[in-house]
Design a protein around this motif. Structure first.
Motif: not given
Length: 379
Positions: A106-120, A63-76
């Motif tokens: 083919g997205d292993a090297g495409s992840v961005r750093a920053g704070t994202f709003t995702l779902r559980r 499914g699409d997940g539920e709720g909101e989760v703030q996740v910060t991906v560190p630089q590098g």
């Protein structure tokens, strides 16, 4: 002729049994048949495992997940770190499958750093879609500190800002700052150093974060104006220059008059004449709007520059860079007085003698009487 006897062959008996070669028993498969069944079972198991693996990897029923989760991906951070973070926060169910899905796509090297709003409980593909795009700019708190305002005036401006803490607590004295600019050791607050500007802070920031930005901005302005070098040239401390700048900021409405007001202050200090700047009394009384009573003008306070010579003990507000520059570079003038100019829209009439000053005061009073006692500065 007698009938000849009929010759009969031997009666058929049971088939001979060949010993050592037993025949197949009913219900027991032969070797070939059993091997085929085992191979079929193994193939079926492999198909089931492969199906489970593919379903786990591509999650066609997720499914699409539920709720909101703030996740910060560190630089590098590499994909393994990101996978662990997402799994720990409950965004994806498996760090292993998320990482594998990213590598397959083919997205292993495409992840961005920053704070994202995702779902559980998001699918791996949906989570990848989010973290491989530039994160949205973080929500910010924007606050504007007008030039010249004191700490006591700034605090109410921040009441609805959402910043954590109390501005009065965040802006108490910091010894390193005071020493750098020559403030007396008994100084209790950062009055004068809280640089006025518009600041943007991330949501959830504190008043201390804001004060830190103000101090950084003040240091930049001090370098730009060469505050410490200019103060030495005038035989003043940088803190004393800052006190002068704070009075200029309060007295001037027309920007081009900053250096003239600075000249009056410096001239009166050099000649030992009380400054007579009522804004210093207003600062002590925290009264910036109501007309001052005669008893207040005679108040016994170190900030009463009518009755005391020299500078007040601290800045009376937080000046901007233009007023700091004017305090360092006063106009070349022998002016000792100024008074509001009738119909000058905030401009002042400057004079070098008491007679000239009385003339300007009389002009102001006549204009005020003509307006029924109202302020004649604007026409």
């Amino acid at each position: 002729m007698r009938d000849l006897p009929q010759v009969q062959g031997p009666r058929p008996g049971p088939a001979p049994v060949r010993r050592g070669m037993p025949g197949p028993r009913r219900g027991v498969p032969g070797p070939r048949r059993g091997a085929r069944r085992a191979v079929a079972l193994v193939l079926l198991l492999l198909v089931a495992v492969a199906g489970w693996f593919l379903v786990s990897l591509f999650q066609p029923f997720a499914g699409d997940g539920e709720g909101e989760v703030q996740v910060t991906v560190p630089q590098g951070a590499d994909i393994g770190v990101v996978a662990d973070v997402l799994a720990e926060r409950g965004v994806v169910s498996s760090a292993f499958f998320f990482e594998l899905r990213a590598r397959v796509a083919g997205d292993a090297g495409s992840v961005r750093a920053g704070t994202f709003t995702l779902r559980r409980d998001m699918s791996y593909g949906a989570a990848l879609d989010v973290v491989t795009k530039d994160p949205p700019p973080p929500p910010v708190v924007r606050v504007t500190i007008p030039e010249g305002r004191s700490r006591a005036e700034i605090a109410p401006l921040l009441a609805q800002s959402g910043l954590r803490g109390r501005y009065a607590d965040a802006s108490v004295a910091r010894r390193a700052v005071l020493r750098r600019y020559g403030a007396p050791s008994a100084t209790r607050t950062l009055e004068g150093f809280l640089f006025p500007a518009t600041y943007e802070l991330e949501t959830g920031s504190s008043m201390r974060d804001l004060v830190a930005k103000q101090l950084d901005a003040f240091d930049a302005a001090a370098r730009e104006t060469r505050l410490r070098a200019g103060a030495r040239r005038m035989d003043l401390s940088p803190y004393e220059v800052l006190i002068i700048a704070s009075m200029i900021e309060r007295e001037v409405l027309v920007p081009k008059e900053r250096r003239m007001v600075s000249a009056v202050i410096h001239n009166r200090l050099e000649q030992g004449i009380p400054l007579g700047i009522d804004a210093t009394i207003r600062y002590a009384l925290r009264n910036w709007t109501r007309p001052l009573r005669q008893s207040e003008l005679a108040a016994d306070t170190p900030f009463n520059t009518r009755t005391r010579q020299g500078l007040p003990p601290t800045p009376i507000g937080n000046p901007g860079q233009a007023s700091i520059a004017a305090a360092l570079r006063p106009a070349t003038s022998d002016a000792l007085f100024y008074v509001v100019k009738p119909c000058g829209n905030g401009a002042h009439a400057f004079s070098a003698t008491d007679a000239e000053f009385q003339r300007d005061v009389d002009a102001y009073n006549r204009a005020r009487e003509a307006r029924g006692g109202r302020d004649p500065s604007e026409c």
